[in-house]
Design a protein around this motif. Structure first.
Motif, PDB file in Angstrom:
ATOM      1  N   ARG A 415       0.977  -1.227  -0.045  1.00 40.66           N
ATOM      2  CA  ARG A 415       0.016  -0.233   0.023  1.00 40.66           C
ATOM      3  C   ARG A 415       0.877   1.200   0.003  1.00 40.66           C
ATOM      4  NH1 ARG A 415      -4.151  -1.670   4.879  1.00 40.66           N
ATOM      5  NH2 ARG A 415      -4.484  -3.735   4.471  1.00 40.66           N
ATOM      6  N   ARG A 457      -8.788  -7.168  -4.716  1.00 37.65           N
ATOM      7  CA  ARG A 457      -9.271  -6.666  -3.589  1.00 37.65           C
ATOM      8  C   ARG A 457      -7.926  -5.925  -2.977  1.00 37.65           C
ATOM      9  NH1 ARG A 457     -11.316  -9.013   2.480  1.00 37.65           N
ATOM     10  NH2 ARG A 457     -11.189  -7.112   3.588  1.00 37.65           N
ATOM     11  N   ARG A 460      -7.539  -2.810  -5.401  1.00 36.26           N
ATOM     12  CA  ARG A 460      -8.440  -1.615  -4.971  1.00 36.26           C
ATOM     13  C   ARG A 460      -8.071  -0.974  -3.747  1.00 36.26           C
ATOM     14  NH1 ARG A 460     -12.686  -5.976  -5.908  1.00 36.26           N
ATOM     15  NH2 ARG A 460     -13.611  -5.612  -8.141  1.00 36.26           N
ATOM     16  N   CYS A 461      -7.528  -1.814  -2.921  1.00 35.39           N
ATOM     17  CA  CYS A 461      -6.856  -1.330  -1.567  1.00 35.39           C
ATOM     18  C   CYS A 461      -6.112  -0.431  -1.840  1.00 35.39           C
ATOM     19  CB  CYS A 461      -6.710  -2.377  -0.551  1.00 35.39           C
ATOM     20  SG  CYS A 461      -5.876  -1.874   0.997  1.00 35.39           S
ATOM     21  N   LEU A 464      -7.129   2.836  -3.280  1.00 36.31           N
ATOM     22  CA  LEU A 464      -7.804   3.632  -2.213  1.00 36.31           C
ATOM     23  C   LEU A 464      -6.876   4.215  -1.416  1.00 36.31           C
ATOM     24  CD1 LEU A 464     -11.034   1.578  -1.659  1.00 36.31           C
ATOM     25  CD2 LEU A 464     -11.117   3.703  -2.597  1.00 36.31           C
ATOM     26  N   TRP A 497      -8.600   0.674   4.867  1.00 34.34           N
ATOM     27  CA  TRP A 497      -8.617   0.643   3.791  1.00 34.34           C
ATOM     28  C   TRP A 497      -8.982  -0.760   3.129  1.00 34.34           C
ATOM     29  CZ3 TRP A 497      -8.222   5.127   2.112  1.00 34.34           C
ATOM     30  CH2 TRP A 497      -7.499   6.144   2.678  1.00 34.34           C
ATOM     31  N   TRP A 498      -8.389  -1.771   3.965  1.00 36.01           N
ATOM     32  CA  TRP A 498      -8.636  -3.172   3.559  1.00 36.01           C
ATOM     33  C   TRP A 498     -10.086  -3.449   3.493  1.00 36.01           C
ATOM     34  CZ3 TRP A 498      -6.611  -6.819   0.522  1.00 36.01           C
ATOM     35  CH2 TRP A 498      -6.827  -8.106   0.826  1.00 36.01           C
ATOM     36  N   ALA A 501     -12.039  -1.817   0.835  1.00 37.49           N
ATOM     37  CA  ALA A 501     -11.753  -2.385  -0.559  1.00 37.49           C
ATOM     38  C   ALA A 501     -12.668  -3.551  -0.688  1.00 37.49           C
ATOM     39  CB  ALA A 501     -10.459  -2.884  -0.796  1.00 37.49           C
ATOM     40  N   ALA A 506     -17.429  -0.031  -2.759  1.00 36.14           N
ATOM     41  CA  ALA A 506     -16.255   0.005  -3.651  1.00 36.14           C
ATOM     42  C   ALA A 506     -16.387  -0.931  -4.824  1.00 36.14           C
ATOM     43  CB  ALA A 506     -15.102  -0.507  -2.539  1.00 36.14           C
ATOM     44  N   ASN A 507     -16.796  -2.127  -4.378  1.00 38.76           N
ATOM     45  CA  ASN A 507     -16.876  -3.204  -5.662  1.00 38.76           C
ATOM     46  C   ASN A 507     -17.870  -2.782  -6.611  1.00 38.76           C
ATOM     47  OD1 ASN A 507     -15.015  -5.317  -4.466  1.00 38.76           O
ATOM     48  ND2 ASN A 507     -16.844  -5.771  -3.046  1.00 38.76           N
TER      49      ASN A 507
END
Length: 529
Positions: A415, A457, A460-461, A464, A497-498, A501, A506-507
């Motif tokens: 990250r 995931r 995405r994490c 973000l 964040w996790w 995500a 978010a999805n």
């Protein structure tokens, strides 16, 4: 007057391969038969036995100098005939295909490789091809700091000088750069990185010595050999298990590449290579010192450190004696480099084999078997080349292989990286592609879907987290076309964040289609291709 395309013509490659001769007319066949056909050097071979190539003749008449002739090269014939496509009259008929080893043996005898190996190594075509191979393999620079990108320019300037050094015996390999990397199961693996020039020379040696040494090796050896792969080793092992050989003797050679005895290795090479100049250069490469990070030079009296193109070939030459011993004992086995597994029917037979083979390796090859890592067990409890072979011969992925993959993905998608998402995905794609292609022998449909969910995931994490705060998340999601109701819900979750995500908003905002548009290729998608 007939044009060059209309008349019957063939190309003869004489001793000077840079100047092919063009023989035309009705007496072309007689001239070729009387003078003999010299085959094309093996490094110019196409992948298939017969292929169409384009050859530009530079020594024909001025009016035809720029004409491109389509030729057919047939390498399965002992003489390596060459004929013009579309020329029926006067064309040399190609012989029926024969077995590869027989064709190569006849071709090698015609070319007289045994006495002129070094001349073939130092040939311009061979060195140029070796340069391209070294460039494609990339790799870190050696002690002189020259990169592989600079190698081609260096070779264009110093080609004649390098060839003269090789042929007159004045070429001297430089020290290798010592580098230690951690092993997956603990400990350190010692690498020796040659200079770019030495890698070029080693690759030139490999290209000429491989077709001489490889045909004499065991059919149960699969590592670092042309037209052989780890998949073939796994399929062979699976077939043995299906026949009832469900107990595995897993041999682990302790620090094999660091413990190779130079005298034994050179004696094995001398059996097959008659050119003493080649043996001299190989000995010099083995004895080249190693320089550590502090600039201290260390002498080497044993070992072939991993990192050079020649090391795998020399390892196969030495371990071929082990292969022959196993075959003489009537044992079924698969060997990939120094990773060897023997298949027997009972645990009692496996323990006896392990003891006898360990003694042979110690006495004849002067190597040591790691008794702590070597074991005799049911094949389903052994890991071989990242797979586990089931009791019925089915292949499945070893848990450690999945752990290694996830460790790589975590490293790439960490990250705190400031790298744009597209670049992260571009770096991740070769890992996904290589892992999927290698483990496609197992039934991994469900596993690929799970890995896709986890990897998406992670991506995405990462994206973000790069937004840093709620306002940044709102701006980013709004920029990709998300509705206000959705991105406001994501921004309200704070900095977990996790967890964010994996949330539904978010999805929906960063769905699979958006990730595909960013360049993401899924495990499952590659598996189904």
């Amino acid at each position: 007057m007939q044009t060059a395309r209309e008349e019957s013509s063939i190309i003869i490659f004489g001793e000077n391969l840079l100047r092919p001769e063009r023989v035309t007319g009705e007496n072309a066949r007689k001239q070729v038969v009387s003078r003999g056909i010299v085959p094309i050097p093996w490094w110019g071979r196409p992948k298939s036995n017969t292929a169409q190539y384009s050859l530009k003749l530079m020594n024909v008449e001025r009016q035809n100098r720029d004409t491109l002739y389509q030729m057919e090269f047939n390498f399965d014939t002992p003489s390596g005939e060459v004929r013009q496509l579309g020329s029926s009259e006067g064309a040399i008929p190609t012989a029926a295909p024969t077995r590869e080893q027989q064709a190569f043996a006849a071709w090698k005898e015609t070319l007289n490789w045994e006495e002129r190996i070094l001349e073939n190594i130092a040939h311009r075509y061979n060195l140029e091809h070796a340069c391209q191979r070294v460039k494609s393999n990339k790799g870190a620079p050696g002690i002189d700091g020259m990169t592989v990108e600079e190698l081609e320019r260096w070779l264009n300037i110093h080609m004649t000088e390098l060839r003269e050094q090789l042929l007159n015996g004045s070429y001297q390999p430089q020290e290798v750069k010592g580098v230690s990397i951690p092993k997956p199961n603990g400990g350190q693996r010692q690498l020796g990185i040659p200079t770019a020039i030495d890698r070029l020379v080693q690759q030139a040696f490999v290209q000429v010595l491989t077709p001489i040494l490889d045909p004499q090796m065991s059919e149960s050896s699969y590592g670092f050999r042309p037209k052989r792969s780890a998949h073939q080793a796994l399929k062979a092992g699976s077939a043995y298990v299906e026949q009832g050989y469900t107990v595995a003797v897993d041999l682990d050679l302790e620090k094999f590449f660091d413990k190779v005895n130079h005298d034994i290795l050179m004696s094995r090479l001398a059996r097959r290579i008659k050119d003493k100049r080649v043996l001299y250069y190989i000995r010099q490469m083995l004895k080249a010192g190693m320089m550590d990070n502090e600039g201290i030079k260390q002498k080497r009296e044993q070992g072939t450190p991993q990192g050079g193109p020649l090391s795998p070939l020399l390892a196969n030459v030495l371990l071929d004696d082990l292969d022959r011993e196993l075959e003489n004992r009537g044992l079924y086995f698969c060997r990939y480099a120094d990773d060897c597994i023997i298949f027997v029917r009972t645990l009692r037979a496996g323990k006896r084999v392990l003891a006898n083979i360990s003694r042979y390796i110690k006495e004849e090859l002067k190597l040591k078997v790691n008794q702590q890592k070597s074991k005799v067990d049911e094949v389903k409890n052994c890991t071989y080349l990242g797979y586990i072979i089931g009791k019925e011969g089915t292949l499945r992925i070893a848990p450690t292989s999945v752990k290694k993959l996830k460790a790589k993905v975590r490293l790439i998608t960490r990250r705190n990286r400031p790298t744009p998402l597209r670049e992260v995905i571009a770096e991740l794609t070769p890992v996904i592609r290589g892992w999927t292609n290698y483990f496609k022998l197992a039934a991994i449909n469900k596993l690929c879907q799970q890995l896709d969910e986890w990897t998406r995931r992670k991506l995405r994490c990462l994206r973000l987290k790069q937004c840093k705060h709620s306002k940044g998340i709102c701006r980013f999601l709004e920029s990709i076309g998300a509705k206000r109701k959705l991105w406001s819900g994501v921004a309200a979750m704070g900095r977990r964040w996790w967890r964010i995500a994996c949330s539904e908003p978010a999805n929906i905002c960063m769905d699979n289609a958006w990730l595909r548009a960013e360049g993401y290729i899924s495990f499952y998608q590659l598996l189904k291709r």
